[in-house]
Scaffold this active site. Structure first.
Site, PDB file in Angstrom:
ATOM      1  N   ARG B  50       0.843  -1.187   0.000  1.00 41.67           N
ATOM      2  CA  ARG B  50       0.000   0.000   0.000  1.00 41.67           C
ATOM      3  C   ARG B  50       0.883   1.242   0.000  1.00 41.67           C
ATOM      4  O   ARG B  50       1.935   1.248   0.604  1.00 41.67           O
ATOM      5  CB  ARG B  50      -0.831   0.065   1.282  1.00 41.67           C
ATOM      6  CG  ARG B  50      -1.606  -1.165   1.557  1.00 41.67           C
ATOM      7  CD  ARG B  50      -2.191  -1.079   2.957  1.00 41.67           C
ATOM      8  NE  ARG B  50      -2.712  -2.379   3.354  1.00 41.67           N
ATOM      9  CZ  ARG B  50      -3.259  -2.638   4.535  1.00 41.67           C
ATOM     10  NH1 ARG B  50      -3.320  -1.673   5.445  1.00 41.67           N
ATOM     11  NH2 ARG B  50      -3.715  -3.825   4.812  1.00 41.67           N
ATOM     12  N   ASP B  52       0.323   5.307   1.160  1.00 41.18           N
ATOM     13  CA  ASP B  52      -0.621   6.103   1.933  1.00 41.18           C
ATOM     14  C   ASP B  52      -1.227   7.232   1.129  1.00 41.18           C
ATOM     15  O   ASP B  52      -0.733   7.589   0.060  1.00 41.18           O
ATOM     16  CB  ASP B  52       0.097   6.724   3.132  1.00 41.18           C
ATOM     17  CG  ASP B  52       0.091   5.775   4.304  1.00 41.18           C
ATOM     18  OD1 ASP B  52      -0.707   4.819   4.294  1.00 41.18           O
ATOM     19  OD2 ASP B  52       0.911   5.985   5.224  1.00 41.18           O
ATOM     20  N   TYR B 110      12.259   3.522  -2.135  1.00 45.05           N
ATOM     21  CA  TYR B 110      11.483   4.754  -2.033  1.00 45.05           C
ATOM     22  C   TYR B 110      12.414   5.952  -2.134  1.00 45.05           C
ATOM     23  O   TYR B 110      13.600   5.851  -1.819  1.00 45.05           O
ATOM     24  CB  TYR B 110      10.768   4.840  -0.677  1.00 45.05           C
ATOM     25  CG  TYR B 110       9.507   4.040  -0.563  1.00 45.05           C
ATOM     26  CD1 TYR B 110       8.285   4.589  -0.937  1.00 45.05           C
ATOM     27  CD2 TYR B 110       9.516   2.750  -0.044  1.00 45.05           C
ATOM     28  CE1 TYR B 110       7.110   3.865  -0.805  1.00 45.05           C
ATOM     29  CE2 TYR B 110       8.350   2.019   0.089  1.00 45.05           C
ATOM     30  CZ  TYR B 110       7.146   2.592  -0.294  1.00 45.05           C
ATOM     31  OH  TYR B 110       5.991   1.870  -0.163  1.00 45.05           O
ATOM     32  N   ARG B 201       8.851   7.779   6.000  1.00 45.15           N
ATOM     33  CA  ARG B 201       8.523   9.137   6.465  1.00 45.15           C
ATOM     34  C   ARG B 201       9.073   9.394   7.868  1.00 45.15           C
ATOM     35  O   ARG B 201       9.463  10.520   8.197  1.00 45.15           O
ATOM     36  CB  ARG B 201       7.013   9.358   6.392  1.00 45.15           C
ATOM     37  CG  ARG B 201       6.523   9.444   4.940  1.00 45.15           C
ATOM     38  CD  ARG B 201       5.013   9.306   4.809  1.00 45.15           C
ATOM     39  NE  ARG B 201       4.307  10.306   5.578  1.00 45.15           N
ATOM     40  CZ  ARG B 201       2.995  10.291   5.783  1.00 45.15           C
ATOM     41  NH1 ARG B 201       2.238   9.298   5.280  1.00 45.15           N
ATOM     42  NH2 ARG B 201       2.414  11.233   6.487  1.00 45.15           N
TER      43      ARG B 201
END
Lengths: 253, 253
Positions: B50, B52, B110, B201
Site C-alpha cells: 500500500r 498512503d 522509495y 517518512r
C-alpha cells in the site's frame, strides 16, 4: 521615495496571469495585497512583462515605489508571510535610482518544457506539455537555428496584439534533451530582447510539429519569412511555459 | 487463467492512497474500474504494497489474473485510455506463471524529497517537503549510516500496525544533494526488503532533525536502539514520498 526591485516566482496554474483582470485572481493583485498588508500602502507593482493565464515564473522581476520606512531587510520575509503557497518573493532589493522593471529590461529568457515518448509522465504533467509518441530532437534543433537572430516574428504571435513592431532579436534558442525510457524530456530555452504575444508558445508549437516529422526543419524558415500566423504550428499550452530570468544592466540605473 | 504484471505511476495527491477505502477514491479502485471497462471483468488488482494518502509512485507493481482473451499488446494502451490524468500504466506484461506482486517482491526503493534553503520553491511544492532554512547534509549522511543493515526498526513506524516483526534490512540509504541558491535539494533514496508503516517518512523526519542540527548524527543510532517511536523525529508529510521501484527475481516465477 524609495525604489524596490522584487524577484518573484509563481505557479501560474491558479491565476488569470500576471495582470489584474476582471475574470479571476491575478498574480499582480495577490502581490499588491501582500504589499498593502506589509506596508499599509496601496501600490501598483509593475512586472517586466505580463505572463498569461497558467504560465509560470521562476524569476519574474517587478518594480515598486514606496514611502514606507521599513528597513530593506524585512521586505522579503514580510511579503512572503502574506503570500499564498504558489507565489514567493525570492529577492527584494532596494535600488539606488528610479528602477523600472519594463523600461530597464534588456531581455528575457523563457523555458518551454515538452515531455514526449509513448507514455505520459503523470508526475510531470503540471509543468510539461505531453506530445506523443516521439520527437526528433535533432530536427527540432535544426529548425530552431532559423529563428535565431533579428527577424520579423509576425508569424509567431497571436494576432490582435498592439505592438508597434513585430521585429525581435532572438539571442539564443537552445534545446536540452534527456532520454529516460519510456520518457523523453525536451526543454526549449529562448532568450530575446523582447517577445510578442504568445511568441514562445507559437515557437514551441511549431518546433513540436517539426519534431513529430510533420514538416522538415526548413519549414521554420518558410513560416518565419511568410510573416503569416496561419502558417505556423499550434500555440502550445501555457502550463509548459516558464519565465526564467529578466536581464538588466549590470550597474543598476 | 492468465497472469499480468502491471507497472503503474501515479500522483497520489487526489487519492486516499493505494488501497480501497470508504473515505474517498483510491488508486486501486480507479485502476480496477479501468480494468473493468477494458476487459469487462471485475478483478482485484494487488499492489506490491500500500502507499498512503498523498504518496506518489513512479513504478508501483501490481498483479492481476484474467480470463480475458485480449492480446497482451492492447492492455497498456487500453487501460490508459480509461485512466485519469494522474494515473498511468507504464508497463503491462503477461507473466508465464502465477505472478503475485506481494509474495514475489524481493524489495523496494522509495525516494523522499526535501527542499531547504531560506526560500520555499513554489514550483516544487507538490513533490518536495519544505524544511527551512538550511540542512547540514553531511550530518544527515552520517546519521543515515546507522540505519543501514538488518535492524529492528520499531522506532521508525507508526504504532498500530500489525506486522509480525519489526526487523527489516535496509540495503541502501543514500542522500543526493544539489545546491542552487537560494534552494537546497535533498533526495533520500532508501531500499529495503520491506518497510514498516510510515517507516520512510519517520526516517526522513528523523534525518531532517539531524540536518537542522537539533540532534547529532549519533542520535539516529540511539533512536534505532531504543525501539521507541516516541524517540524518533516527526513523520514527514506524504507529498515528499514516492515509490520508485519494486524488485522481483530476474527469472519471473
Amino acid at each position: 521615495m524609495r525604489y524596490f526591485k522584487l524577484t518573484v516566482a509563481y505557479d501560474g496554474k491558479s491565476y488569470v496571469g500576471w495582470q489584474a483582470q476582471n475574470n479571476g485572481l491575478s498574480v499582480q493583485v495577490t502581490l499588491e495585497q501582500a504589499w498593502l498588508k506589509l506596508t499599509g500602502e496601496k501600490r501598483r507593482i509593475t512586472a517586466s512583462g505580463r505572463t498569461d493565464s497558467g504560465v509560470h515564473a521562476e524569476a519574474q522581476v517587478c518594480s515598486v515605489r514606496t514611502e514606507s520606512s521599513l528597513p530593506s531587510s524585512v521586505f522579503l520575509k514580510g511579503l512572503n508571510a502574506y503570500l499564498p503557497d504558489d507565489i514567493v518573493v525570492i529577492g527584494a532589493e532596494e535600488m539606488p535610482g528610479d528602477f523600472h522593471a519594463i523600461r530597464d529590461a534588456l531581455g528575457k529568457t523563457y523555458r518551454y518544457q515538452i515531455q514526449s515518448g509513448p507514455i505520459r509522465n503523470v508526475l510531470a504533467r503540471d509543468f510539461w506539455w505531453y506530445v506523443p509518441p516521439h520527437l526528433d530532437v535533432a530536427a527540432m534543433r535544426s529548425g530552431a537555428k532559423f529563428l535565431v537572430g533579428k527577424h520579423d516574428f509576425a508569424a509567431f504571435q497571436t494576432t490582435g496584439s498592439d505592438r508597434l513592431t513585430t521585429v525581435r532579436t532572438v539571442t539564443e534558442l537552445r534545446l536540452e534533451y534527456r532520454e529516460e525510457p519510456p520518457f523523453q524530456w525536451v526543454q526549449i530555452f529562448i532568450s530575446a530582447d523582447g517577445f510578442l504575444y504568445n511568441m514562445v508558445r507559437c515557437i514551441a508549437g511549431t518546433l513540436a510539429e517539426v519534431g513529430k516529422g510533420k514538416h522538415p526543419p526548413e519549414w521554420c524558415r518558410e513560416v518565419l519569412q511568410s510573416c503569416d500566423r496561419t502558417r505556423s504550428g499550434p500555440t502550445a499550452p501555457p502550463h509548459g511555459l516558464c519565465l526564467i530570468s529578466v536581464d538588466y544592466p549590470k550597474t543598476s540605473p
